[in-house]
Design a protein around this motif. Sequence first.
Motif, PDB file in Angstrom:
ATOM      1  N   LEU A  57     -15.009  22.869 -10.257  1.00  0.00           N
ATOM      2  CA  LEU A  57     -15.208  21.458  -9.891  1.00  0.00           C
ATOM      3  C   LEU A  57     -13.995  20.623 -10.305  1.00  0.00           C
ATOM      4  CD1 LEU A  57     -18.952  20.959 -10.852  1.00  0.00           C
ATOM      5  CD2 LEU A  57     -17.980  20.435  -8.630  1.00  0.00           C
ATOM      6  N   GLY A  58     -13.441  20.945 -11.473  1.00  0.00           N
ATOM      7  CA  GLY A  58     -12.229  20.262 -11.931  1.00  0.00           C
ATOM      8  C   GLY A  58     -11.077  20.506 -10.976  1.00  0.00           C
ATOM      9  N   ALA A  59     -10.951  21.766 -10.505  1.00  0.00           N
ATOM     10  CA  ALA A  59      -9.892  22.110  -9.537  1.00  0.00           C
ATOM     11  C   ALA A  59     -10.126  21.377  -8.222  1.00  0.00           C
ATOM     12  CB  ALA A  59      -9.871  23.619  -9.315  1.00  0.00           C
ATOM     13  N   SER A  60     -11.383  21.308  -7.800  1.00  0.00           N
ATOM     14  CA  SER A  60     -11.729  20.621  -6.537  1.00  0.00           C
ATOM     15  C   SER A  60     -11.408  19.133  -6.616  1.00  0.00           C
ATOM     16  CB  SER A  60     -13.222  20.772  -6.243  1.00  0.00           C
ATOM     17  OG  SER A  60     -13.495  22.090  -5.926  1.00  0.00           O
ATOM     18  N   TRP A  61     -11.727  18.548  -7.759  1.00  0.00           N
ATOM     19  CA  TRP A  61     -11.441  17.127  -7.981  1.00  0.00           C
ATOM     20  C   TRP A  61      -9.936  16.888  -7.857  1.00  0.00           C
ATOM     21  CZ3 TRP A  61     -11.784  14.666 -13.534  1.00  0.00           C
ATOM     22  CH2 TRP A  61     -11.456  13.303 -13.455  1.00  0.00           C
ATOM     23  N   TYR A  62      -9.147  17.767  -8.499  1.00  0.00           N
ATOM     24  CA  TYR A  62      -7.688  17.652  -8.443  1.00  0.00           C
ATOM     25  C   TYR A  62      -7.177  17.784  -7.000  1.00  0.00           C
ATOM     26  CZ  TYR A  62      -2.802  19.068  -8.763  1.00  0.00           C
ATOM     27  OH  TYR A  62      -1.450  19.174  -8.564  1.00  0.00           O
ATOM     28  N   PHE A  63      -7.652  18.816  -6.291  1.00  0.00           N
ATOM     29  CA  PHE A  63      -7.176  19.052  -4.919  1.00  0.00           C
ATOM     30  C   PHE A  63      -7.613  17.937  -3.969  1.00  0.00           C
ATOM     31  CE2 PHE A  63      -6.870  23.706  -6.130  1.00  0.00           C
ATOM     32  CZ  PHE A  63      -5.490  23.753  -6.026  1.00  0.00           C
ATOM     33  N   GLN A  64      -8.848  17.451  -4.163  1.00  0.00           N
ATOM     34  CA  GLN A  64      -9.348  16.378  -3.289  1.00  0.00           C
ATOM     35  C   GLN A  64      -8.542  15.103  -3.523  1.00  0.00           C
ATOM     36  OE1 GLN A  64     -11.911  17.131  -1.120  1.00  0.00           O
ATOM     37  NE2 GLN A  64     -11.567  15.194  -0.102  1.00  0.00           N
ATOM     38  N   LYS A  65      -8.201  14.836  -4.785  1.00  0.00           N
ATOM     39  CA  LYS A  65      -7.392  13.664  -5.123  1.00  0.00           C
ATOM     40  C   LYS A  65      -6.000  13.794  -4.501  1.00  0.00           C
ATOM     41  CE  LYS A  65      -6.729  10.672  -9.122  1.00  0.00           C
ATOM     42  NZ  LYS A  65      -6.773  10.539 -10.558  1.00  0.00           N
ATOM     43  N   LEU A  66      -5.441  14.990  -4.592  1.00  0.00           N
ATOM     44  CA  LEU A  66      -4.123  15.277  -4.033  1.00  0.00           C
ATOM     45  C   LEU A  66      -4.124  15.101  -2.515  1.00  0.00           C
ATOM     46  CD1 LEU A  66      -1.325  16.296  -5.059  1.00  0.00           C
ATOM     47  CD2 LEU A  66      -2.085  18.602  -4.514  1.00  0.00           C
ATOM     48  N   SER A  67      -5.253  15.444  -1.890  1.00  0.00           N
ATOM     49  CA  SER A  67      -5.340  15.394  -0.423  1.00  0.00           C
ATOM     50  C   SER A  67      -5.283  13.964   0.131  1.00  0.00           C
ATOM     51  CB  SER A  67      -6.625  16.083   0.059  1.00  0.00           C
ATOM     52  OG  SER A  67      -7.754  15.282  -0.174  1.00  0.00           O
ATOM     53  N   THR A  68      -5.441  12.948  -0.746  1.00  0.00           N
ATOM     54  CA  THR A  68      -5.399  11.555  -0.266  1.00  0.00           C
ATOM     55  C   THR A  68      -3.970  11.006  -0.220  1.00  0.00           C
ATOM     56  OG1 THR A  68      -5.700  10.654  -2.499  1.00  0.00           O
ATOM     57  CG2 THR A  68      -7.696  11.067  -1.232  1.00  0.00           C
ATOM     58  N   LYS A  69      -3.003  11.770  -0.739  1.00  0.00           N
ATOM     59  CA  LYS A  69      -1.614  11.301  -0.726  1.00  0.00           C
ATOM     60  C   LYS A  69      -1.086  11.208   0.700  1.00  0.00           C
ATOM     61  CE  LYS A  69       1.413  12.774  -3.785  1.00  0.00           C
ATOM     62  NZ  LYS A  69       2.182  13.719  -4.643  1.00  0.00           N
ATOM     63  N   GLU A  70      -0.219  10.234   0.919  1.00  0.00           N
ATOM     64  CA  GLU A  70       0.331  10.014   2.260  1.00  0.00           C
ATOM     65  C   GLU A  70       1.383  11.066   2.611  1.00  0.00           C
ATOM     66  OE1 GLU A  70      -0.746   7.698   4.386  1.00  0.00           O
ATOM     67  OE2 GLU A  70      -2.232   7.048   2.915  1.00  0.00           O
ATOM     68  N   ALA A  71       1.691  11.157   3.902  1.00  0.00           N
ATOM     69  CA  ALA A  71       2.700  12.101   4.385  1.00  0.00           C
ATOM     70  C   ALA A  71       4.074  11.765   3.800  1.00  0.00           C
ATOM     71  CB  ALA A  71       2.759  12.048   5.900  1.00  0.00           C
ATOM     72  N   ASN A  72       4.875  12.800   3.606  1.00  0.00           N
ATOM     73  CA  ASN A  72       6.253  12.595   3.152  1.00  0.00           C
ATOM     74  C   ASN A  72       7.155  13.631   3.831  1.00  0.00           C
ATOM     75  OD1 ASN A  72       5.838  15.023   1.761  1.00  0.00           O
ATOM     76  ND2 ASN A  72       5.293  13.977  -0.135  1.00  0.00           N
ATOM     77  N   LYS A  73       8.424  13.711   3.402  1.00  0.00           N
ATOM     78  CA  LYS A  73       9.367  14.638   4.054  1.00  0.00           C
ATOM     79  C   LYS A  73       8.956  16.093   3.854  1.00  0.00           C
ATOM     80  CE  LYS A  73      13.359  11.585   3.853  1.00  0.00           C
ATOM     81  NZ  LYS A  73      14.623  11.278   3.158  1.00  0.00           N
ATOM     82  N   LYS A  74       8.345  16.389   2.717  1.00  0.00           N
ATOM     83  CA  LYS A  74       7.944  17.771   2.435  1.00  0.00           C
ATOM     84  C   LYS A  74       6.682  18.168   3.199  1.00  0.00           C
ATOM     85  CE  LYS A  74       7.371  21.051  -1.340  1.00  0.00           C
ATOM     86  NZ  LYS A  74       7.245  21.229  -2.794  1.00  0.00           N
ATOM     87  N   TYR A  75       5.683  17.271   3.203  1.00  0.00           N
ATOM     88  CA  TYR A  75       4.424  17.532   3.918  1.00  0.00           C
ATOM     89  C   TYR A  75       4.256  16.446   4.978  1.00  0.00           C
ATOM     90  CZ  TYR A  75       3.410  20.763   0.113  1.00  0.00           C
ATOM     91  OH  TYR A  75       3.469  21.801  -0.800  1.00  0.00           O
ATOM     92  N   SER A  76       4.788  16.703   6.172  1.00  0.00           N
ATOM     93  CA  SER A  76       4.830  15.665   7.217  1.00  0.00           C
ATOM     94  C   SER A  76       3.446  15.287   7.733  1.00  0.00           C
ATOM     95  CB  SER A  76       5.728  16.117   8.377  1.00  0.00           C
ATOM     96  OG  SER A  76       5.257  17.333   8.924  1.00  0.00           O
ATOM     97  N   TYR A  77       2.456  16.165   7.549  1.00  0.00           N
ATOM     98  CA  TYR A  77       1.079  15.839   7.944  1.00  0.00           C
ATOM     99  C   TYR A  77       0.271  15.289   6.769  1.00  0.00           C
ATOM    100  CZ  TYR A  77       1.091  17.786  12.678  1.00  0.00           C
ATOM    101  OH  TYR A  77       1.315  18.003  14.010  1.00  0.00           O
ATOM    102  N   GLY A  78       0.908  15.109   5.629  1.00  0.00           N
ATOM    103  CA  GLY A  78       0.188  14.634   4.458  1.00  0.00           C
ATOM    104  C   GLY A  78      -0.393  15.799   3.656  1.00  0.00           C
ATOM    105  N   TYR A  79      -1.305  15.486   2.757  1.00  0.00           N
ATOM    106  CA  TYR A  79      -1.819  16.483   1.805  1.00  0.00           C
ATOM    107  C   TYR A  79      -3.282  16.867   2.068  1.00  0.00           C
ATOM    108  CZ  TYR A  79       2.364  15.774  -1.082  1.00  0.00           C
ATOM    109  OH  TYR A  79       3.648  15.739  -1.544  1.00  0.00           O
ATOM    110  N   LYS A  80      -3.786  16.506   3.258  1.00  0.00           N
ATOM    111  CA  LYS A  80      -5.216  16.713   3.527  1.00  0.00           C
ATOM    112  C   LYS A  80      -5.667  18.162   3.337  1.00  0.00           C
ATOM    113  CE  LYS A  80      -6.075  12.800   6.575  1.00  0.00           C
ATOM    114  NZ  LYS A  80      -4.751  12.173   6.617  1.00  0.00           N
TER     115      LYS A  80
END
Length: 298
Positions: A57-80
């Motif tokens: 659950l802790g890992a899921s919380w971290y990944f879900q939080k990360l998935s809200t970050k906006e797109a950038n040069k490294k991940y052009s589709y974002g972190y979803k």
Amino acid sequence: MGHNHHHHSHDASTENIKTAFFLNLFFTIIEFVGGFFTNSLAIMSDALHDLGDSITLGASWYFQKLSTKEANKKYSYGYKRFSLLGAIINSVILIIGSIFIIKEAIPRITNPQQADANGMMWLAILGVIVNGVAVFKLRQGNSINERVVSLHLLEDVLGWIAVLVASIVMQFWDVPILDPILSLLIALFVLYNVVRNMKDSLQIILMATPKEVSIENVKEKLLMFDGVVDAHDIKLWTLDGESNILTAHIVVSDEIHIPNKTETLKQNIKHSLLDNFGVKHITLELERKEEDCEYRNQ
């Protein structure tokens, strides 16, 4: 407007998983103490299982939080897609946990053990309430990550209902075999659901067409627009089970090739695909009939 709504749904997902994490961690500590005092191996093994749940659950919380970050040069589709990574890791751990429970339950059927049935009953009531609240919160979410995490907690709710039933019955009759039998049935039920969710996550990672959208239906809708002669090279996939993406080559009649008309056509197509199929990210390439497109026959 759609972007804001999607952003809020991701924020809600993060909050839901965070709540579930703290509820689960708090209850795991209670279980270890309760299992020790009731001399119940079933509760102690469930506490170990819940400790594993807390970690995932802790890992899921971290990944879900990360998935809200906006797109950038490294991940052009974002972190979803990071939320999917959390879902896959959780699924693997749940499969291993379910197999472990099945392995533990089978010997206990042939060699059942006695425990403090009254203490088990009160712990089970608390377990149903705490995990039930967490499941209710996560069931309101849309992400695959939330669905997989809610399966963790649904397994716990069902497990505690089984312990509750068994502990009540064991206070009146000497049938300790009930506990391992119910544990076995619950583990098999969870295993079935996890495999199904794992399949969904893997299909998204492998860029399968979303289940709720058909390329044939999209093409049919595209051909209904005035001036559209043909549509080909239609590619449709989803980032995380919620955000669908489409690219297509649209062949248009000559009279459409005037800047304001092509722009109007593009906007109309995009609005139509969003309204009818929920596709949010659309890239269209307009072509004349006489243009030689290498993807035309695909």
